[in-house]
Design a protein around this motif. Structure first.
Motif, PDB file in Angstrom:
ATOM      1  N   ALA A 129      -6.757   5.786  -4.230  1.00  0.00           N
ATOM      2  CA  ALA A 129      -7.201   4.606  -4.261  1.00  0.00           C
ATOM      3  C   ALA A 129      -6.979   2.646  -4.289  1.00  0.00           C
ATOM      4  N   LEU A 130      -5.945   3.361  -5.360  1.00  0.00           N
ATOM      5  CA  LEU A 130      -4.885   1.852  -5.839  1.00  0.00           C
ATOM      6  C   LEU A 130      -3.828   1.341  -4.352  1.00  0.00           C
ATOM      7  N   GLY A 131      -4.153   2.250  -3.616  1.00  0.00           N
ATOM      8  CA  GLY A 131      -3.544   1.350  -1.834  1.00  0.00           C
ATOM      9  C   GLY A 131      -4.042   0.654  -1.755  1.00  0.00           C
ATOM     10  N   ALA A 132      -5.390   1.104  -2.042  1.00  0.00           N
ATOM     11  CA  ALA A 132      -6.055  -0.628  -1.213  1.00  0.00           C
ATOM     12  C   ALA A 132      -5.955  -1.799  -1.623  1.00  0.00           C
TER      13      ALA A 132
ATOM     14  N   SER B 178       1.089  -0.993   0.312  1.00  0.00           N
ATOM     15  CA  SER B 178       0.234   0.319   0.165  1.00  0.00           C
ATOM     16  C   SER B 178       1.089   1.786   0.114  1.00  0.00           C
ATOM     17  N   TRP B 179       1.835   1.451   1.373  1.00  0.00           N
ATOM     18  CA  TRP B 179       2.993   2.072   1.252  1.00  0.00           C
ATOM     19  C   TRP B 179       3.561   2.783  -0.126  1.00  0.00           C
ATOM     20  N   LEU B 180       3.620   1.454  -1.098  1.00  0.00           N
ATOM     21  CA  LEU B 180       4.519   1.948  -2.074  1.00  0.00           C
ATOM     22  C   LEU B 180       3.897   2.806  -2.887  1.00  0.00           C
ATOM     23  N   VAL B 181       2.378   2.268  -3.458  1.00  0.00           N
ATOM     24  CA  VAL B 181       1.446   3.148  -4.066  1.00  0.00           C
ATOM     25  C   VAL B 181       1.488   4.164  -3.594  1.00  0.00           C
TER      26      VAL B 181
ATOM     27  N   ALA C 291      -4.191  -8.576  -2.374  1.00  0.00           N
ATOM     28  CA  ALA C 291      -2.792  -8.297  -2.647  1.00  0.00           C
ATOM     29  C   ALA C 291      -2.136  -9.379  -2.183  1.00  0.00           C
ATOM     30  N   ALA C 292      -1.716  -9.149  -0.717  1.00  0.00           N
ATOM     31  CA  ALA C 292      -0.615  -9.668   0.475  1.00  0.00           C
ATOM     32  C   ALA C 292      -1.250 -10.631   0.809  1.00  0.00           C
ATOM     33  N   ALA C 293      -2.290 -10.905   0.952  1.00  0.00           N
ATOM     34  CA  ALA C 293      -3.540 -11.839   0.959  1.00  0.00           C
ATOM     35  C   ALA C 293      -3.378 -13.174   0.258  1.00  0.00           C
ATOM     36  N   PHE C 294      -3.057 -13.005  -1.119  1.00  0.00           N
ATOM     37  CA  PHE C 294      -2.956 -13.873  -1.850  1.00  0.00           C
ATOM     38  C   PHE C 294      -1.091 -14.385  -1.797  1.00  0.00           C
ATOM     39  N   ILE C 295      -0.653 -13.531  -1.689  1.00  0.00           N
ATOM     40  CA  ILE C 295       0.748 -13.896  -2.461  1.00  0.00           C
ATOM     41  C   ILE C 295       0.841 -14.883  -0.448  1.00  0.00           C
ATOM     42  N   VAL C 296       0.305 -14.117   0.421  1.00  0.00           N
ATOM     43  CA  VAL C 296       0.823 -14.946   2.028  1.00  0.00           C
ATOM     44  C   VAL C 296       0.121 -15.886   1.772  1.00  0.00           C
TER      45      VAL C 296
END
Length: 85
Positions: free
Chosen positions: A42-45, A17-20, A50-55
C-alpha cells in the motif's frame, strides 16, 4: 519545459511507486536484508501524490504547492455522503 510537466509527473509517479514495490521482490532473488512491512504494497500508492507535490513545486513554486496541499485536505462533500460512507 512546463508543457512536459505531465510527462515528468507520470514518470516520477511510476518511479516512486515501483521503488517501493520492488523491495517486495528482493526476497525472490535471495536478498532478504530489508524487512517487509504488513501493508508494504500500500505504500506504493504514495508515489502519485508525492510526484504531484514534487512536480508542482518544481514547475510552479512554493505557493502553488501550498495551494495543492490545501486542496488535498479540503473536502467539499455534502454531509449525506459522509454518513453513507
Amino acid at each position: 519545459m512546463q508543457k512536459h510537466s505531465l510527462v515528468y509527473f507520470t514518470l516520477l509517479a511510476y518511479l516512486l511507486s515501483w521503488l517501493v514495490w520492488l523491495l517486495l521482490y528482493l526476497p525472490y532473488f535471495g536478498i532478504s536484508v530489508l524487512p517487509v512491512l504488513p501493508y508494504h504494497h500500500a505504500l506504493g500508492a504514495i508515489g502519485p501524490i508525492a510526484a504531484a507535490f514534487i512536480v508542482t513545486y518544481h514547475f510552479h513554486g512554493k505557493e502553488a504547492t501550498k495551494e495543492l496541499a490545501s486542496r488535498v485536505v479540503k473536502w467539499n462533500v455534502p454531509v449525506k455522503w459522509h454518513i453513507l460512507v
